[in-house]
Design a protein around this motif. Sequence first.
Motif, PDB file in Angstrom:
ATOM      1  N   TYR A  24       0.840  -1.207   0.000  1.00 30.92           N
ATOM      2  CA  TYR A  24       0.000   0.000   0.000  1.00 30.92           C
ATOM      3  C   TYR A  24       0.871   1.251   0.000  1.00 30.92           C
ATOM      4  O   TYR A  24       1.852   1.329   0.742  1.00 30.92           O
ATOM      5  CB  TYR A  24      -0.930   0.003   1.212  1.00 30.92           C
ATOM      6  CG  TYR A  24      -2.002  -1.054   1.118  1.00 30.92           C
ATOM      7  CD1 TYR A  24      -3.004  -0.974   0.156  1.00 30.92           C
ATOM      8  CD2 TYR A  24      -2.003  -2.146   1.982  1.00 30.92           C
ATOM      9  CE1 TYR A  24      -3.977  -1.963   0.050  1.00 30.92           C
ATOM     10  CE2 TYR A  24      -2.979  -3.134   1.890  1.00 30.92           C
ATOM     11  CZ  TYR A  24      -3.955  -3.030   0.914  1.00 30.92           C
ATOM     12  OH  TYR A  24      -4.908  -4.004   0.815  1.00 30.92           O
ATOM     13  N   PRO A  25       0.525   2.233  -0.821  1.00 35.19           N
ATOM     14  CA  PRO A  25       1.316   3.472  -0.841  1.00 35.19           C
ATOM     15  C   PRO A  25       1.111   4.274   0.445  1.00 35.19           C
ATOM     16  O   PRO A  25       0.104   4.086   1.148  1.00 35.19           O
ATOM     17  CB  PRO A  25       0.756   4.224  -2.057  1.00 35.19           C
ATOM     18  CG  PRO A  25      -0.603   3.656  -2.297  1.00 35.19           C
ATOM     19  CD  PRO A  25      -0.578   2.246  -1.790  1.00 35.19           C
ATOM     20  N   CYS A  28      -2.318   5.544   2.296  1.00 33.63           N
ATOM     21  CA  CYS A  28      -3.421   4.597   2.062  1.00 33.63           C
ATOM     22  C   CYS A  28      -3.720   3.920   3.406  1.00 33.63           C
ATOM     23  O   CYS A  28      -3.193   2.853   3.706  1.00 33.63           O
ATOM     24  CB  CYS A  28      -2.987   3.586   1.004  1.00 33.63           C
ATOM     25  SG  CYS A  28      -4.333   2.631   0.299  1.00 33.63           S
TER      26      CYS A  28
END
Length: 302
Positions: A24-25, A28
């Motif tokens: 997940y970036p 996020c």
Amino acid sequence: MEDNILVGTASWTDKTLIDCGRFYPPGCKTAEQRLRFYAQQFPLVEVDSSYYAIPTPQIAQLWAERTPADFTFNIKAFRLFTGHQAQPTALHRDVQKALGPDVPRTVYYQDLPAEIRDELWLRFLEALAPLKAAGKLGAVHFQFAPWLLRNKGSIAHVENCVERMQGYLVAAEFRHATWFHGEHLESTLEWERSLGLVHTVVDSPQGFANCVPCVWDVTNPGLAILRLHGRNKETWNKKGLAASSARFDYWYSQDELGAMVPELRHLGTLAEHVHVIFNTNNEDQGQVGARMMRELLRVNGA
């Protein structure tokens, strides 16, 4: 050509996946953001939280709303339906109350009164309804307990589950060698065909009673499923592990996945759809494996 082969992972919210920070970036952070991001990366996910507790229809509605129109959810069946035990706290509050104060600390399906069983099935089907209405429900996956041996009682229980799930695509994953041992192999496949059950091809360590061989076959023309549990023999039956992520701790190599591509392509000629689910859920092992498998299918698609 990856047309009818969808690849995804079991769950998108495992703690180790979130904590590793590689999938997940940054930013996020919410349940909604994570599902929306996951659904941009993969066309398929298996919901495993439904194994631990029956979700609410409201939650399932949010899943439907937060994913693209062509996204697919496979839902794991609630643990009591698959022969596993559960603590009463996994049940809805009113169901706990109905069981009374003398309920044991651990309950099994066969211990529950018939009306409680009926109520649990009703609520499970209610939870599936929003996904079905949105056209996003793939298979309902019954991963039966490893102590469900191939015998009359187990066969009757599976048939009852299929009856309860009429109108749904039901997949079965058996976890005891007796189902596919010797002469039982063909009779189990024929029985699955007669019930319309989707056979699950299982990739896992071999040589244990609670493992089944990798049987590349199709029993429902609508769908074939491959679930990959990793091949970590050391952790497969290890006691005292904190989470399933430790048990399925395994990085698939490109060669291992590449060897499965011809088999998957063959399944794709026998079934309308093929689902490939990575259950290696330690950190981002599943997501890395799933991306590698998609690339191998793309490269070898000609």
